[in-house]
Scaffold this motif. Sequence first.
Motif, mmCIF file in Angstrom:
data_model
loop_
_atom_site.group_PDB
_atom_site.id
_atom_site.type_symbol
_atom_site.label_atom_id
_atom_site.label_comp_id
_atom_site.label_asym_id
_atom_site.label_seq_id
_atom_site.Cartn_x
_atom_site.Cartn_y
_atom_site.Cartn_z
ATOM 1 N N TYR A 11 0.868 -1.181 0.000
ATOM 2 C CA TYR A 11 0.000 0.000 0.000
ATOM 3 C C TYR A 11 0.898 1.221 0.000
ATOM 4 O O TYR A 11 1.883 1.267 0.740
ATOM 5 C CB TYR A 11 -0.905 0.030 1.235
ATOM 6 C CG TYR A 11 -2.038 -0.966 1.172
ATOM 7 C CD1 TYR A 11 -3.045 -0.834 0.219
ATOM 8 C CD2 TYR A 11 -2.113 -2.027 2.070
ATOM 9 C CE1 TYR A 11 -4.098 -1.743 0.160
ATOM 10 C CE2 TYR A 11 -3.155 -2.935 2.024
ATOM 11 C CZ TYR A 11 -4.141 -2.788 1.071
ATOM 12 O OH TYR A 11 -5.170 -3.678 1.021
ATOM 13 N N SER A 13 0.529 3.980 1.274
ATOM 14 C CA SER A 13 0.584 4.691 2.550
ATOM 15 C C SER A 13 1.318 3.896 3.625
ATOM 16 O O SER A 13 1.460 4.340 4.751
ATOM 17 C CB SER A 13 -0.847 4.984 3.021
ATOM 18 O OG SER A 13 -1.556 3.774 3.084
ATOM 19 N N LEU A 14 1.772 2.717 3.237
ATOM 20 C CA LEU A 14 2.372 1.839 4.242
ATOM 21 C C LEU A 14 3.850 1.608 3.912
ATOM 22 O O LEU A 14 4.185 1.291 2.780
ATOM 23 C CB LEU A 14 1.638 0.489 4.210
ATOM 24 C CG LEU A 14 1.191 -0.098 5.533
ATOM 25 C CD1 LEU A 14 0.239 0.880 6.227
ATOM 26 C CD2 LEU A 14 0.463 -1.413 5.276
ATOM 27 N N ALA A 18 2.151 -5.085 2.812
ATOM 28 C CA ALA A 18 1.098 -5.732 3.587
ATOM 29 C C ALA A 18 1.179 -7.237 3.429
ATOM 30 O O ALA A 18 0.815 -7.989 4.327
ATOM 31 C CB ALA A 18 -0.271 -5.214 3.148
ATOM 32 N N ARG A 37 -3.246 -12.415 13.712
ATOM 33 C CA ARG A 37 -3.746 -11.339 14.561
ATOM 34 C C ARG A 37 -4.287 -10.199 13.714
ATOM 35 O O ARG A 37 -4.075 -10.144 12.506
ATOM 36 C CB ARG A 37 -2.612 -10.823 15.437
ATOM 37 C CG ARG A 37 -2.475 -11.554 16.754
ATOM 38 C CD ARG A 37 -1.580 -10.776 17.684
ATOM 39 N NE ARG A 37 -0.162 -11.020 17.361
ATOM 40 C CZ ARG A 37 0.541 -12.049 17.831
ATOM 41 N NH1 ARG A 37 -0.029 -12.920 18.638
ATOM 42 N NH2 ARG A 37 1.795 -12.200 17.523
ATOM 43 N N SER A 38 -4.897 -9.261 14.362
ATOM 44 C CA SER A 38 -5.408 -8.087 13.669
ATOM 45 C C SER A 38 -4.253 -7.351 12.997
ATOM 46 O O SER A 38 -3.204 -7.158 13.594
ATOM 47 C CB SER A 38 -6.095 -7.159 14.671
ATOM 48 O OG SER A 38 -6.546 -6.014 14.008
ATOM 49 N N GLY A 39 -4.430 -7.043 11.745
ATOM 50 C CA GLY A 39 -3.397 -6.317 11.011
ATOM 51 C C GLY A 39 -2.369 -7.217 10.370
ATOM 52 O O GLY A 39 -1.437 -6.746 9.723
ATOM 53 N N ALA A 40 -2.547 -8.530 10.505
ATOM 54 C CA ALA A 40 -1.568 -9.459 9.940
ATOM 55 C C ALA A 40 -1.604 -9.474 8.417
ATOM 56 O O ALA A 40 -0.627 -9.838 7.769
ATOM 57 C CB ALA A 40 -1.828 -10.868 10.484
ATOM 58 N N LYS A 42 -4.734 -10.617 6.713
ATOM 59 C CA LYS A 42 -5.695 -11.643 6.281
ATOM 60 C C LYS A 42 -6.651 -11.099 5.228
ATOM 61 O O LYS A 42 -6.822 -11.686 4.155
ATOM 62 C CB LYS A 42 -6.497 -12.164 7.488
ATOM 63 C CG LYS A 42 -5.650 -12.678 8.640
ATOM 64 C CD LYS A 42 -6.504 -13.197 9.784
ATOM 65 C CE LYS A 42 -7.323 -12.124 10.481
ATOM 66 N NZ LYS A 42 -6.541 -11.151 11.258
ATOM 67 N N SER A 43 -7.264 -9.953 5.562
ATOM 68 C CA SER A 43 -8.241 -9.401 4.614
ATOM 69 C C SER A 43 -7.569 -9.020 3.308
ATOM 70 O O SER A 43 -8.115 -9.250 2.224
ATOM 71 C CB SER A 43 -8.925 -8.179 5.219
ATOM 72 O OG SER A 43 -9.654 -8.545 6.364
ATOM 73 N N THR A 44 -6.373 -8.450 3.422
ATOM 74 C CA THR A 44 -5.650 -8.054 2.212
ATOM 75 C C THR A 44 -5.414 -9.263 1.326
ATOM 76 O O THR A 44 -5.637 -9.220 0.114
ATOM 77 C CB THR A 44 -4.315 -7.401 2.606
ATOM 78 O OG1 THR A 44 -4.578 -6.295 3.454
ATOM 79 C CG2 THR A 44 -3.565 -6.931 1.381
ATOM 80 N N GLN A 88 -16.497 -10.002 5.594
ATOM 81 C CA GLN A 88 -16.724 -9.900 7.033
ATOM 82 C C GLN A 88 -18.042 -9.173 7.316
ATOM 83 O O GLN A 88 -18.799 -9.552 8.193
ATOM 84 C CB GLN A 88 -15.555 -9.141 7.659
ATOM 85 C CG GLN A 88 -15.613 -9.155 9.171
ATOM 86 C CD GLN A 88 -14.316 -8.620 9.774
ATOM 87 O OE1 GLN A 88 -13.416 -8.208 9.066
ATOM 88 N NE2 GLN A 88 -14.238 -8.663 11.081
ATOM 89 N N GLU A 166 -13.129 -13.797 8.320
ATOM 90 C CA GLU A 166 -13.533 -13.803 9.724
ATOM 91 C C GLU A 166 -15.016 -14.121 9.909
ATOM 92 O O GLU A 166 -15.778 -13.294 10.398
ATOM 93 C CB GLU A 166 -13.238 -12.436 10.353
ATOM 94 C CG GLU A 166 -11.821 -12.004 10.052
ATOM 95 C CD GLU A 166 -11.070 -11.563 11.286
ATOM 96 O OE1 GLU A 166 -11.483 -11.983 12.389
ATOM 97 O OE2 GLU A 166 -10.089 -10.837 11.124
HETATM 98 N N1 LIG Z 1 -6.720 0.127 1.652
HETATM 99 C C1 LIG Z 1 -5.610 0.148 2.430
HETATM 100 N N2 LIG Z 1 -4.722 1.157 2.314
HETATM 101 C C2 LIG Z 1 -3.621 1.185 3.071
HETATM 102 N N3 LIG Z 1 -3.320 0.259 3.974
HETATM 103 C C3 LIG Z 1 -4.168 -0.775 4.153
HETATM 104 C C4 LIG Z 1 -5.353 -0.875 3.383
HETATM 105 N N4 LIG Z 1 -6.009 -1.995 3.771
HETATM 106 C C5 LIG Z 1 -5.245 -2.549 4.717
HETATM 107 N N5 LIG Z 1 -4.144 -1.838 4.954
HETATM 108 C C6 LIG Z 1 -3.063 -2.163 5.908
HETATM 109 O O1 LIG Z 1 -2.590 -3.433 5.602
HETATM 110 C C7 LIG Z 1 -2.289 -4.168 6.778
HETATM 111 C C8 LIG Z 1 -3.090 -5.447 6.780
HETATM 112 O O2 LIG Z 1 -4.476 -5.151 6.910
HETATM 113 P P1 LIG Z 1 -5.590 -6.243 6.832
HETATM 114 O O3 LIG Z 1 -6.904 -5.538 6.826
HETATM 115 O O4 LIG Z 1 -5.310 -7.144 5.736
HETATM 116 O O5 LIG Z 1 -5.392 -7.001 8.209
HETATM 117 P P2 LIG Z 1 -6.289 -8.140 8.856
HETATM 118 O O6 LIG Z 1 -5.373 -9.261 9.152
HETATM 119 O O7 LIG Z 1 -7.445 -8.416 8.022
HETATM 120 O O8 LIG Z 1 -6.722 -7.464 10.230
HETATM 121 P P3 LIG Z 1 -8.102 -7.591 11.030
HETATM 122 O O9 LIG Z 1 -8.025 -8.877 11.772
HETATM 123 O O10 LIG Z 1 -8.068 -6.444 11.941
HETATM 124 O O11 LIG Z 1 -9.168 -7.560 10.013
HETATM 125 C C9 LIG Z 1 -2.632 -3.251 7.919
HETATM 126 O O12 LIG Z 1 -1.448 -2.633 8.376
HETATM 127 C C10 LIG Z 1 -3.556 -2.220 7.321
HETATM 128 O O13 LIG Z 1 -3.404 -0.993 7.966
#
Ligand SMILES: Nc1ncnc2c1ncn2[C@@H]1O[C@H](COP(=O)(O)OP(=O)(O)OP(=O)(O)O)[C@@H](O)[C@H]1O
Lengths: 229, 519
Positions: A11, A13-14, A18, A37-40, A42-44, A88, A166
Amino acid sequence: MIRVDALVKRYASLAAPALRRVSFEVASGQLVAILGRSGAGKSTLLRCLVGLERFDEGTVEVDGVAVRAEDGPRGLRVLHGRVGLVPQSLDLFPHLSALDNCTLAPRIVKGERRADAEARASRLLGRLGLEAEQGAYPEHLSGGQRQRVAIARALAMEPRVLLYDEPTSSLDPSLREEVGRTLLTVKESGVTQLVSTHDWEFARSAAEWVLVLEGGAIVREGEPGQIVG
Amino acid sequence: MNARSALRALLVGVAAAAASPAAAAGARGGTLQAVQQRRELRWGADVFGGAPYVFQDPMDPNHLVGFEVELADAIARRLGAKARPAAGAWDKLLDLLARGDFDVALNGIEVAEEKRRVCLLSRPYYAAGERLSVRRGDPGAPRTLEAVKGRRVGALPGSLAQRILERAGAVVVTYDGGQDQIYDDLRLGRTDAVLLDDPIAHYYADVQPELETVPGSFGEVRYAVAVRLGDEALRDAIDGALSELARTGRLRALYQRWGIWNAETAALLGEPPPARPGLAEAWEAWRAAVGRPPSLRERLLVRYPRTFGLFARAAGLTLLLTLSSMALAMAVGALLAAARRYGAAPVRWLAVGVIELVRGTPLLVQLIMIYFGLPELGVKLDPFVAGWLGLGLNYAAAEAENYRAGLESVPVGQGEVATTLGLSRLQALRHVIAPQALRIAVPPMTNDVIALLKDSSLVSLVTLTELTKTYSNLAASMRDHLGLGLVVAAWYLLLGLPLARLGRLAERRLGRHLRRAAA
Ligand SMILES: Nc1ncnc2c1ncn2[C@@H]1O[C@H](COP(=O)(O)OP(=O)(O)OP(=O)(O)O)[C@@H](O)[C@H]1O
Ligand SMILES: [Mg+2]
């Protein structure tokens, strides 16, 4: 079958990616959990696999059809319809009944006749225990029922792979087992399933294989019994 | 076709239209020939100006009467044609004439040098003094030109009276027609005096016992027929007709009938000054009809029923205009909203620019530009088309914003899920997003239809006699503003309530999924 090879997602911004060279393979009909964990990430990961998010490097292959990062946004279209998603937030279509939620895509995308689409959707809903709720609008269903409608909606397109983001997080913990049973029902139809979760217990009880995601990389994998938090 | 060649095609089209006969109908003596060929003289006037010029017969408003109606008939007959009146706002008559909406303008048009730049004037057919009216028994009433300095005095815009008053240092309050309102304001003390042409004072001030007209004239105004620049042949023909009408005494007879034969006009026509007023039957009829307000019974049983046809036709026009303009607004609004939300950056900016431009300027200005401005580029639109375009484009901006609000209310997840199911963007918009957005957009859309219904009154500017214009004309002719106001209000409600109901039905239907399932 779904195979992921050296997938990288950044990303803008990151600072750190990811997803960092994620590779794994799930055989047809298998039920695999992605634990993290949260932020790992998964959703990405799931968004990349389902073709909602472009990835920067790597390949996603579904039953012999491969999409590479170089293929660009058009390449992602191959994944639409082939890989299903239960988000989700479910995102059921609020203006359509449970049945119409399931018939919309088959009718519009595949050009199925209404009667055929309805018969098939009706059977799907029935298998997921929603015979009586077919005519109801999402607004009037319970959380568990909504989730099963979202699953039926995705299955109606007959995807090779179904992803769940999730599935237990928004439900009452007592429904965890019910979700597990639903996944098993779906498994009977031979669909490959990938379930993201941060719930250790759930992963262990429901899945045949567990991938552990940390900081965008897969750090461990194995049978549920062997994986230790 | 690339942008440059498209622009060139557009310019060529505009130039071709500019050279088309419609825009230059009057050139080379064409209008006289056209009048004689079609055996019809179209003359422009504003019924709102009231008695004794051109007005609706208070006893039967379906008929136009007035000394200028009879004058137009007499002139037309001498040109071998029938006179056909055409409606237009009084202060826009010369613009409408130049635009080609009618052959001549004949409605108390004052002879003034600066008018000769925009039209040709016939020889004057009538002359009158300017009369100052005040409240009877008002000790502070201004009774001389010196006394009006600093006082509030009513007049018609662009008139000789206005210029006289301004030179005298009065605070001039102008009205676009509606003689009754001008004198009402005087009666109610909102102005201190009114300076108007003798015939108006005679018909509207002299019938009100609370008002008094100061003896003597404050200036002399002359009326002439206006024709388009370049139409010398028509002007000459009208001059000939007027000379003959004067010579045979027909003009005098006409003015006497209407009770407006005066020393100024006698001098103008080379006749001896009037002795004592004879019987002016038309003026007596006016006095009898409106001098005293008719009883409620007579209004309800006789007068209002006779307005039915006029109001019904106007309501039809208003409804047609409202519905067709709303359809245009919805179509263009949807395009603008889509461009704004889904377009590439330049398309987005263009859409935002159009929306802000249209939304940020008054509808009235837009209508004037479409109707009177576009002909300068050779684009001459039919009145209905001009009104439809003006209203439709104006409301398109509002609709675009309604749709944008609707689109933004739909969670992104909806579109994403549709994508994962294989729907294209357009399919997702049509089947998933639009139905949800519409539910949010329908209540403000219903409001807009009702607002559009009311704003459609502005198209009287482009000569369409819709409900409001019909009302103001009738009120001026029948001298009944309150009663007819209630009548026209009833007509508006008759149109508006079903539209509002339709909106509520649509709202219910689109929100069906939110209601508890019925038994
Ligand atoms: N659209 C986006 N733009 C910038 N950064 C993003 C975007 N979507 C996710 N991220 C970043 O990518 C990383 C992974 O996010 P992701 O949503 O995949 O985590 P997750 O494992 O699904 O967490 P959760 O359990 O909280 O849903 C995080 O640091 C998040 O801030
Ligand atoms: Mg997540």
